[in-house]
Design an enzyme around this catalytic site. Sequence first.
Site, short mmCIF file in Angstrom:
data_model
loop_
_atom_site.label_atom_id
_atom_site.label_comp_id
_atom_site.label_asym_id
_atom_site.label_seq_id
_atom_site.Cartn_x
_atom_site.Cartn_y
_atom_site.Cartn_z
N GLY A 44 0.68 -1.11 0.04
CA GLY A 44 -0.06 -0.02 0.08
C GLY A 44 0.91 1.22 0.15
N CYS A 45 2.03 1.37 0.76
CA CYS A 45 2.76 2.52 0.88
C CYS A 45 3.62 2.60 -0.38
CB CYS A 45 3.86 2.24 2.16
SG CYS A 45 2.95 2.03 3.49
N THR A 46 3.88 1.49 -1.14
CA THR A 46 4.54 1.64 -2.52
C THR A 46 3.46 2.07 -3.42
OG1 THR A 46 6.00 -0.33 -1.95
CG2 THR A 46 5.62 0.21 -4.26
#
Length: 154
Positions: A44-46
């Site tokens: 998700g952060c990527t």
Amino acid sequence: MPTTLGEAVPDLELKTTGDRTVKLSDYRGQHLVLYFYPKASTPGCTQEGQDFRDAADAFAAAETVILGASRDGLKAQENFKAKQGFPFDLIADTDEALCRAFDVIKLKKMYGKESLGVERSTFLIDSTGVLRQEWRGVKVKGHVDEVLAAARAL
């Protein structure tokens, strides 16, 4: 005490990629998107970082700088930035001072276990250093478009 809408943001000293130390006041004269993510190099952060990366030129046209922040160390942030080709710096908030200033450390539940973690959140700060908009508990899909529209409206 956490920063609230309409207030000036605290002028904390921050460690960023590129082995630099900056203050939020260094960005006065431009708008600033400060986005917090739970952990570097996770799916998700990527995706969120890639979405900001892909919109970087549009943010620049809106006179808006992007900074990402998490509790990861500088080495993890450097690797994340390099691997994803982010054209913006990432903050290594290992002492959680920035996270606390924006009240993004929350109790999370995963697999039945509770722990304190970073709630995915984004803050839009105007060119005078005042917090103008915030998004908490962010869902990644479509988020960057919403932030960009708000930055253009400042």
